[in-house]
Design an enzyme around this catalytic site. Structure first.
Site, mmCIF file in Angstrom:
data_model
loop_
_atom_site.group_PDB
_atom_site.id
_atom_site.type_symbol
_atom_site.label_atom_id
_atom_site.label_comp_id
_atom_site.label_asym_id
_atom_site.label_seq_id
_atom_site.Cartn_x
_atom_site.Cartn_y
_atom_site.Cartn_z
ATOM 1 N N GLU A 96 14.210 12.450 8.451
ATOM 2 C CA GLU A 96 13.495 12.858 7.234
ATOM 3 C C GLU A 96 13.757 14.317 6.855
ATOM 4 O O GLU A 96 13.503 15.235 7.638
ATOM 5 C CB GLU A 96 11.994 12.639 7.407
ATOM 6 C CG GLU A 96 11.200 12.859 6.130
ATOM 7 C CD GLU A 96 9.772 12.348 6.251
ATOM 8 O OE1 GLU A 96 8.972 12.662 5.359
ATOM 9 O OE2 GLU A 96 9.465 11.641 7.230
ATOM 10 N N LYS A 136 -4.450 7.547 1.800
ATOM 11 C CA LYS A 136 -3.515 7.349 2.909
ATOM 12 C C LYS A 136 -3.786 8.387 3.985
ATOM 13 O O LYS A 136 -4.033 9.560 3.688
ATOM 14 C CB LYS A 136 -2.060 7.472 2.442
ATOM 15 C CG LYS A 136 -1.042 7.353 3.574
ATOM 16 C CD LYS A 136 0.390 7.579 3.100
ATOM 17 C CE LYS A 136 1.354 7.497 4.283
ATOM 18 N NZ LYS A 136 2.753 7.728 3.881
ATOM 19 N N GLU A 148 2.215 2.705 0.225
ATOM 20 C CA GLU A 148 2.431 3.878 1.078
ATOM 21 C C GLU A 148 3.594 4.718 0.563
ATOM 22 O O GLU A 148 3.511 5.948 0.464
ATOM 23 C CB GLU A 148 2.707 3.419 2.510
ATOM 24 C CG GLU A 148 2.912 4.555 3.487
ATOM 25 C CD GLU A 148 3.237 4.063 4.886
ATOM 26 O OE1 GLU A 148 3.650 4.907 5.713
ATOM 27 O OE2 GLU A 148 3.117 2.854 5.150
#
Length: 552
Positions: free
Chosen positions: A350, A300, A394
C-alpha cells in the site's frame, strides 16, 4: 594511490520556513558515538550553510569504491575545506560498474547492531510517476533506483511528541533540490497520542535518518556514498562529524555475501500469542459493529491484531526481509532499526503517497481475497470481491476519503481506475489510483498529515475510529500502519507500514495485521482475513521449521 579527481557543485537548501512557536533546545554533543546529532533540536528557520554532492569516477568493485571513499574523506579531514561553514551536509558518492543488491550489502554489515540501519525498496510499478533526474555532473539517476541500504546516521530526527510541521521543516533543512539522492528515511507512529510500549521506545513518535554510509542499487549498476552533516549550533562541528564518519567507514566490510533468500531454520518455543485471541477478537468486532449501527458517525473501523512468536534461536530480520522480497514488484520492502533496538521490517503493498515536484500520486486499497494459483478459481474469487456489497462499501469509503483530502490541496484530482483488482502473490485487493496536481510543494506536510491515518488502516471518520482503536486494542501498534518512507529535496514517497513485524535479538518477533469492520462484517470471517494477511510471515516458519507446537 592517486587521489581521484571530481567535479563538485553546491546546492543551497531551498525551503519555505514559517514562523513556529518557540521550543526549548537541548543540545547534544557530536563525537565518535553511534549517533551524530538530533536535527529536531536545531532551528528549522536557519538554512544550512552548504548542501552539496560530489561524484567521484566510477570503479569496477565495491572494495575499490570503499577504498576511494576512505581516501577522499581522509583528504577532507586533512584539508578541512568546509570548516568555515557553520552547518552543512556533503554527500560523496562513487558509482560501481556492476549491479549489486543493496540488501546483500547491508547483510554483509550485519554485525553492526550498535549502528542504526535502514533498507528501503520501492515498487517497480510507478503508475505514471516515472522520472529522470540529472545530477550536477550530468549523470542520470532516477526511475531505475531499485533499493537503498544505510548504515550509521549522519543526522537523525526523533522525538516523543507527535510529528509536526516544525519537525518536517527540520528534516527539509538538511535536504536540497539540487541533490536528489540526499534523503531522510524513516517512519511515524500510527498514533502518537497513546502510550509507547517498551519494544517501540527506541523509535519515539517518529524516527528519520540521513545515513552516514549508503549503498544504492540501480538497474545495471550500484553506488556507494558517504554523507557528513554538521551544525555548530548543535555542538556538532565539522571536525567531529568527519571523525564520526571515518569511524563508521572503518567498520564497513568491503566484501559482500550473496543472500540465499532462505529463512534460517529455527524452532518455535511455544504457540503464537495473539492479542487479542479469537474470543476477544469477536468481542471487539461486535463492539465496533454496535457503534457503526448506532446513531454515531462511525462507518468503518480497522481493528488489528498483534502476534508474537518466541524461537529457540534469534531471527535475522534481514534474512526474513530477503525472503519477503519474493512477494514481487508490487510491494515496498523496508527495514528501520535505531541503534541497539528492534528492527521494524515489512512488505507492504500500500502506497500512502508519492510526490514529485507538484505531481502527487496516492491509491485506495481495501478488501482481501486469497490467491490459490488456479487462474479459473482466482478469476472467480476476483469477481466475487468486485461484486461484494460489504467490500465495495469498505473500498468506497477509503477511495472517497483520499480523494477529498487530495482535493483540499490540489487543483485537480483524477481517479483512474475507479475500481479494479490488484493481484499480489498470495492475496488480491480492490484498488484505485489517484493522481493530483499540488498548488504548492510546501503542501507536502499537509498531504502527509491529512492522508495519515487513512481509512484503510484506521477507519472513517478518522478520529472516531482512532478513539475506538485506542479503547479496544490492548497492544501498541507502534509504527505498524504508520507512514514509512523518505523525504527528498523535491520528492517524497511513503508507504503504509502494514504486513510488518518487529524483530529483535532475544525478543522473538511481533507481527501485525488488521482488517476493516463495516456493516456486514462477520467476526469469524475477519479473523480468517487476519490469518491470510499474516501468512506471508508464518508460512516461512511452517515450511522451514520443525514446530514443537501447533501454530494457530
Amino acid at each position: 594511490m592517486v587521489a581521484a579527481t571530481s567535479s563538485f557543485a553546491v546546492g543551497k537548501c531551498i525551503t519555505r520556513f514559517l514562523d513556529l512557536e518557540p521550543q526549548r533546545h537541548h543540545y547534544q554533543s557530536c563525537s565518535l558515538s553511534i549517533m551524530s546529532m538530533n536535527g529536531c533540536q536545531g532551528d528549522p528557520k536557519i538554512p544550512l550553510g552548504i548542501v552539496g554532492t560530489r561524484t567521484l569516477p566510477s570503479v569496477p568493485s565495491p572494495a575499490l569504491a570503499l577504498d576511494r571513499l576512505k581516501h577522499t574523506i581522509s583528504d577532507l579531514r586533512s584539508n578541512q575545506p568546509y570548516s568555515n561553514f557553520p552547518s552543512g551536509l556533503i554527500r560523496i558518492q562513487v558509482p560501481i560498474e556492476q549491479e549489486i543488491e543493496a540488501i546483500d550489502w547491508l547483510h554483509s554489515q550485519d554485525h553492526h547492531h550498535q549502528l542504526p540501519r535502514l533498507f528501503f525498496s520501492g515498487r517497480r510499478q510507478f503508475n505514471g510517476s516515472d522520472f529522470i533526474d540529472a545530477n550536477d555532473n550530468g549523470e542520470i539517476y532516477g526511475h531505475d533506483l531499485i533499493s537503498v541500504a544505510g548504515l550509521g546516521a549522519a543526522v537523525y530526527f526523533q522525538h516523543f511528541r507527535p510529528f509536526s510541521f516544525g519537525d518536517w521543516s527540520s528534516i527539509k533543512r538538511f535536504l536540497s533540490k539540487s541533490c536528489p539522492l540526499i534523503r531522510a528515511y524513516g517512519a511515524i507512529r500510527f498514533d502518537a497520542k497513546v502510550d509507547i510500549s517498551k519494544e517501540w521506545e527506541p523509535f519515539g513518535s517518529f524516527y528519520f535518518m540521513v545515513p552516514q554510509v549508503e549503498f544504492n542499487e540501480f538497474e545495471g549498476r550500484s553506488l556507494l556514498a558517504a554523507n557528513v552533516a554538521w551544525d555548530n549550533g548543535l555542538s556538532c562541528p565539522w571536525e567531529s562529524a568527519i571523525d564520526s564518519l571515518q569511524a563508521t567507514l572503518d567498520q564497513v566490510k568491503f566484501f559482500i555475501f550473496k543472500s540465499e533468500k532462505k529463512f534460517p531454520k529455527t524452532t518455535i518455543r511455544a504457540d503464537i500469542l495473539h492479542i487479542p485471541d479469537e474470543e476477544n477478537w469477536e468481542i471487539a468486532v461486535t463492539k465496533a459493529l454496535k457503534m457503526i449501527r448506532s446513531s454515531s458517525a462511525l462507518t468503518k473501523a480497522v481493528l488489528a491484531r498483534s502476534s508474537r512468536i518466541f524461537t529457540t534461536s534469534d531471527i535475522d530480520p534481514l534474512a526474513w526481509l530477503a525472503c519477503l522480497q519474493a512477494e514481487g514488484d508490487n510491494a515496498y520492502q523496508f527495514l528501520l532499526q535505531p541503534p541497539n533496538a528492534p528492527a521494524f521490517i515489512g512488505n507492504t503493498p500500500e502506497q500512502l503517497f508519492h510526490r514529485k515536484k507538484l505531481n502527487i500520486w496516492s491509491e485506495a486499497l481495501a478488501g482481501t481475497r486469497a490467491i490459490c494459483g488456479s487462474e479459473i478459481l482466482d478469476h472467480k474469487t476476483a469477481l466475487d470481491l468486485l461484486s461484494s456489497p460489504k467490500d465495495n462499501l469498505e473500498f468506497t469509503i477509503v477511495r472517497q476519503c483520499i480523494k477529498k483530502k487530495l482535493e483540499s490541496v490540489c487543483n485537480s484530482v483524477l481517479v483512474d481506475p475507479q475500481k479494479a483488482i490488484r493481484k499480489l502473490p498470495s492475496v488480491q485487493h480492490l484498488y484505485a489510483n489517484l493522481k493530483g496536481r499540488l498548488r504548492s510543494e510546501d503542501d507536502e506536510f499537509e498531504i502527509l498529515s491529512s492522508l495519515h491515518p487513512s481509512p484503510a488502516v484506521c477507519g472513517f471518520p478518522a478520529e472516531d475510529a482512532r478513539c475506538l482503536i485506542a479503547e479496544t486494542e490492548m497492544f501498541d501498534r507502534g509504527m505498524y500502519a504508520g507512514p514509512i518512507g523518505w523525504f527528498g529535496g523535491e520528492e517524497a514517497e511513503f508507504a503504509v507500514g502494514i504486513r510488518s513485524a518487529l524483530v529483535k535479538k532475544g525478543l522473538g518477533a511481533f507481527f501485525y495485521a488488521g482488517t476493516g469492520i463495516v456493516e456486514g462484517s462477520d467476526p469469524s470471517l475477519e479473523w480468517e482475513e487476519l490469518e491470510l494477511k499474516t501468512m506471508q510471515f508464518t508460512k516461512m516458519l511452517r515450511l522451514e521449521v520443525p514446530l514443537l507446537h501447533t501454530v494457530t
